[in-house]
Structure formats: C-alpha cells, structure tokens
Design a protein around this motif. Structure first.
Motif, PDB file in Angstrom:
ATOM      1  N   VAL A  12       0.768   2.005   9.109  1.00  0.00           N
ATOM      2  CA  VAL A  12       1.897   1.136   9.469  1.00  0.00           C
ATOM      3  C   VAL A  12       1.959  -0.104   8.578  1.00  0.00           C
ATOM      4  O   VAL A  12       2.960  -0.829   8.582  1.00  0.00           O
ATOM      5  CB  VAL A  12       1.838   0.704  10.953  1.00  0.00           C
ATOM      6  N   GLY A  13       0.895  -0.389   7.835  1.00  0.00           N
ATOM      7  CA  GLY A  13       0.908  -1.540   6.931  1.00  0.00           C
ATOM      8  C   GLY A  13       0.971  -2.873   7.650  1.00  0.00           C
ATOM      9  O   GLY A  13       1.736  -3.758   7.267  1.00  0.00           O
ATOM     10  N   SER A  14       0.126  -3.060   8.674  1.00  0.00           N
ATOM     11  CA  SER A  14       0.222  -4.285   9.486  1.00  0.00           C
ATOM     12  C   SER A  14      -0.038  -5.555   8.671  1.00  0.00           C
ATOM     13  O   SER A  14       0.619  -6.574   8.884  1.00  0.00           O
ATOM     14  CB  SER A  14      -0.730  -4.202  10.675  1.00  0.00           C
ATOM     15  N   ARG A  15      -0.955  -5.498   7.684  1.00  0.00           N
ATOM     16  CA  ARG A  15      -1.257  -6.713   6.907  1.00  0.00           C
ATOM     17  C   ARG A  15      -0.123  -7.099   5.976  1.00  0.00           C
ATOM     18  O   ARG A  15      -0.053  -8.225   5.498  1.00  0.00           O
ATOM     19  CB  ARG A  15      -2.548  -6.501   6.104  1.00  0.00           C
ATOM     20  N   MET A  16       0.767  -6.184   5.709  1.00  0.00           N
ATOM     21  CA  MET A  16       1.898  -6.432   4.804  1.00  0.00           C
ATOM     22  C   MET A  16       3.007  -7.224   5.503  1.00  0.00           C
ATOM     23  O   MET A  16       3.862  -7.819   4.841  1.00  0.00           O
ATOM     24  CB  MET A  16       2.429  -5.079   4.317  1.00  0.00           C
ATOM     25  N   GLN A  17       3.018  -7.213   6.827  1.00  0.00           N
ATOM     26  CA  GLN A  17       4.002  -7.966   7.626  1.00  0.00           C
ATOM     27  C   GLN A  17       5.444  -7.659   7.225  1.00  0.00           C
ATOM     28  O   GLN A  17       6.267  -8.556   7.115  1.00  0.00           O
ATOM     29  CB  GLN A  17       3.750  -9.472   7.506  1.00  0.00           C
ATOM     30  N   SER A  18       5.720  -6.375   7.004  1.00  0.00           N
ATOM     31  CA  SER A  18       7.082  -5.983   6.655  1.00  0.00           C
ATOM     32  C   SER A  18       7.535  -4.944   7.672  1.00  0.00           C
ATOM     33  O   SER A  18       6.730  -4.177   8.175  1.00  0.00           O
ATOM     34  CB  SER A  18       7.071  -5.404   5.235  1.00  0.00           C
ATOM     35  N   ASP A  19       8.820  -4.915   8.010  1.00  0.00           N
ATOM     36  CA  ASP A  19       9.304  -3.940   8.996  1.00  0.00           C
ATOM     37  C   ASP A  19       9.124  -2.520   8.477  1.00  0.00           C
ATOM     38  O   ASP A  19       8.740  -1.614   9.198  1.00  0.00           O
ATOM     39  CB  ASP A  19      10.790  -4.171   9.315  1.00  0.00           C
ATOM     40  N   CYS A  20       9.434  -2.356   7.192  1.00  0.00           N
ATOM     41  CA  CYS A  20       9.297  -1.048   6.557  1.00  0.00           C
ATOM     42  C   CYS A  20       7.840  -0.892   6.105  1.00  0.00           C
ATOM     43  O   CYS A  20       7.298  -1.780   5.452  1.00  0.00           O
ATOM     44  CB  CYS A  20      10.241  -1.011   5.356  1.00  0.00           C
ATOM     45  N   PRO A  21       7.153   0.216   6.455  1.00  0.00           N
ATOM     46  CA  PRO A  21       5.764   0.388   5.989  1.00  0.00           C
ATOM     47  C   PRO A  21       5.677   0.290   4.462  1.00  0.00           C
ATOM     48  O   PRO A  21       6.574   0.756   3.753  1.00  0.00           O
ATOM     49  CB  PRO A  21       5.395   1.795   6.474  1.00  0.00           C
ATOM     50  N   LYS A  22       4.594  -0.312   3.981  1.00  0.00           N
ATOM     51  CA  LYS A  22       4.502  -0.665   2.554  1.00  0.00           C
ATOM     52  C   LYS A  22       4.685   0.514   1.612  1.00  0.00           C
ATOM     53  O   LYS A  22       5.199   0.355   0.501  1.00  0.00           O
ATOM     54  CB  LYS A  22       3.162  -1.354   2.280  1.00  0.00           C
ATOM     55  N   GLN A  23       4.308   1.733   2.043  1.00  0.00           N
ATOM     56  CA  GLN A  23       4.434   2.891   1.140  1.00  0.00           C
ATOM     57  C   GLN A  23       5.895   3.262   0.896  1.00  0.00           C
ATOM     58  O   GLN A  23       6.194   4.042   0.003  1.00  0.00           O
ATOM     59  CB  GLN A  23       3.636   4.091   1.673  1.00  0.00           C
ATOM     60  N   TYR A  24       6.809   2.661   1.697  1.00  0.00           N
ATOM     61  CA  TYR A  24       8.238   2.944   1.510  1.00  0.00           C
ATOM     62  C   TYR A  24       9.015   1.764   0.932  1.00  0.00           C
ATOM     63  O   TYR A  24      10.223   1.855   0.738  1.00  0.00           O
ATOM     64  CB  TYR A  24       8.861   3.411   2.832  1.00  0.00           C
ATOM     65  N   LEU A  25       8.347   0.649   0.658  1.00  0.00           N
ATOM     66  CA  LEU A  25       9.002  -0.434  -0.088  1.00  0.00           C
ATOM     67  C   LEU A  25       9.259   0.093  -1.497  1.00  0.00           C
ATOM     68  O   LEU A  25       8.550   0.996  -1.959  1.00  0.00           O
ATOM     69  CB  LEU A  25       8.102  -1.668  -0.110  1.00  0.00           C
TER      70      LEU A  25
END
Ligand code: CTP
Ligand code: MG
Length: 229
Positions: A12-25
């Motif tokens: 889920v990429g919690s440390r990235m603090q983005s709504d979209c999971p980081k692998q989909y940025l």
C-alpha cells in the motif's frame, strides 16, 4: 536456463503518504511498476514476468505491457514475502521456471549493466545471490537514550537491494518453510540464510533506490533521465 521475473507489487506504500500506491505513480507517463518490469524483461534470458498485486487493485488492468513476453498477474498476500511466494508458486507451476529473479515493483532505476552482471555472475557460480552496495557512511550502534555504544565495522556491511536471483525450487521451499516457522523474512536471501545457506553479494549501484518516501519520486525521475540508467 529459464529465468522468470517475480515482482511483488501488492503493497500500500504507507510511508509514501500518497493516495495512489507508489508502484502506480508515474514517471514519463508510465507507472513505476511498468518501468521495473520492462527493465527485467529487457534481459534476453528473462522469459516472462509474474506480478503479484492486491486483490482489490484497480490499476493493474490498465497497464499496457510491451509486446513479446508474457506478463502474468497473481494475487499477493499480507506481507511482502507472502506476495513473493505467491509469484514463485505460479512461476514454478505454470512457467517452468529454473531460476526466479525477484525484484521490488518500487525499484524502477535498475541499471541494465547491473542486471547483466547479477545474472552472469550467479549463473556462472551456479549459486543464488543478490544485488547489493557497500555501506558508505560510518556506522554507529545506538545504546539506551541514543548514546553511541560502538562504531560498527563498515567493511563488512552492505545494503541489500533487489533483484535477488535464486534457483526456483530452492527459494520456494525456503520461503515456505521459513514463513511456516514464523521467521522474520524481509528479503529472499534471508529465507535461504535461515536454512544455513550463503547467498552471494553482487555489487550494484546506489541509484537502484526503492521508492519509499515522498522525496524519492523526484530522485527516481532524475535517475531515469540519465543516460547510464
Ligand atoms: N509488497 C507486496 N506485498 C505486500 C507488501 C509489499 O507485494 N504485502 C511489495 C511492495 O508493493 C513493494 C515491495 O514489496 O514493491 C517492497 O515493499 P515496500 O517498499 O515496503 O512497499 P510497501 O509495503 O508498499 O510500502 P510501506 O512499507 O511504506 O507501506
Ligand atoms: Mg512495506
């Protein structure tokens, strides 16, 4: 040898603090995951890829993969190791994998030369191993109240990265046993270490970052804009 890439992408990429999971940025209009997978498939010995995603992933179906090599999608699990094991099980049962090349979805900046070197070295040694870089800073062990209790010998310390390349059956068995025993498995090598094996370190480069915190996306965009990468 039939090498199958396994890419855990169910976080889920919690440390990235983005709504979209980081692998989909996106970087250059393509998701981070797309870059990571394409870099693996570009190697001539990698025949196909298995991507483990969340059961409620709304993004994966929209990705346009390059022509030529199959990309299979499987359901990941609760922890990274569960997602990796799901991918490996598919790779051994459906793709006739001899070797599995496990790589984080969140590492899009892998250098082709480092991937070549990893595969060449480990196939020649007929032994599993990982891409890694020597620690560059002086390392301290913290004591109580954050006093320095000692300086740790840096010469023996390396940062573990991915890809990690192992004989498929051996890694599947090691992960299955280590997870069943409740061992703390944070990468593929640790599952084999847990069984007493000694995987090899193959030196890579520090720009193979795992996008983790918000500032890492700009850094990955920069690295991918550089010729060497
Ligand atoms: N991953 C996975 N399944 C999980 C957890 C992580 O497939 N249950 C994947 C992530 O998608 C990522 C890779 O494992 O590509 C490395 O994990 P990490 O960087 O920790 O990603 P996240 O767990 O998503 O991020 P965070 O720990 O910040 O929540
Ligand atoms: Mg995580």
């Amino acid at each position: 040898a039939n090498l199958v890439a396994v890419i855990p992408a169910a976080g889920v990429g919690s440390r990235m603090q983005s709504d979209c999971p980081k692998q989909y940025l996106t970087i250059d209009n393509q998701p981070v995951l797309w870059h990571s997978v394409c870099r693996l498939l570009a190697h001539p010995l990698v025949s196909q890829a298995v991507v483990a995603v969340s059961s409620v992933d709304p993004y994966i179906a929209d990705i346009q993969w390059p022509e030529g090599k199959p990309v299979h999608i499987v359901e990941g699990g609760k922890e990274r190791a569960d997602s990796v094991l799901a991918g490996i099980r598919y790779a051994t049962s459906q793709c006739q994998a001899d070797w599995v090349l496990v790589h984080d979805a969140a590492r899009p900046c892998l250098r082709p030369a480092d991937l070549n070197n990893l595969i060449d070295s480990l196939l020649a040694a007929d032994q599993g191993g990982i891409l890694a870089v020597p620690v560059r800073d002086t390392m301290k062990r913290a004591g109580i109240n954050r006093v320095i209790s000692e300086t740790v010998d840096r010469n023996a310390l390396w940062h573990a990265q991915t890809p990690q390349l192992f004989p498929a059956q051996a890694l599947e068995q090691a992960l299955t046993q280590a997870l069943a025993a409740g061992a703390n498995i944070t990468d593929e090598a640790s599952a084999l270490e847990w069984l007493g094996e000694q995987p090899l370190l193959v030196e890579g480069h520090a720009d193979n970052i795992k996008i983790t915190h918000p500032e890492d996306l700009a850094l990955a965009r920069f690295y991918l804009s550089q010729d060497v990468i």
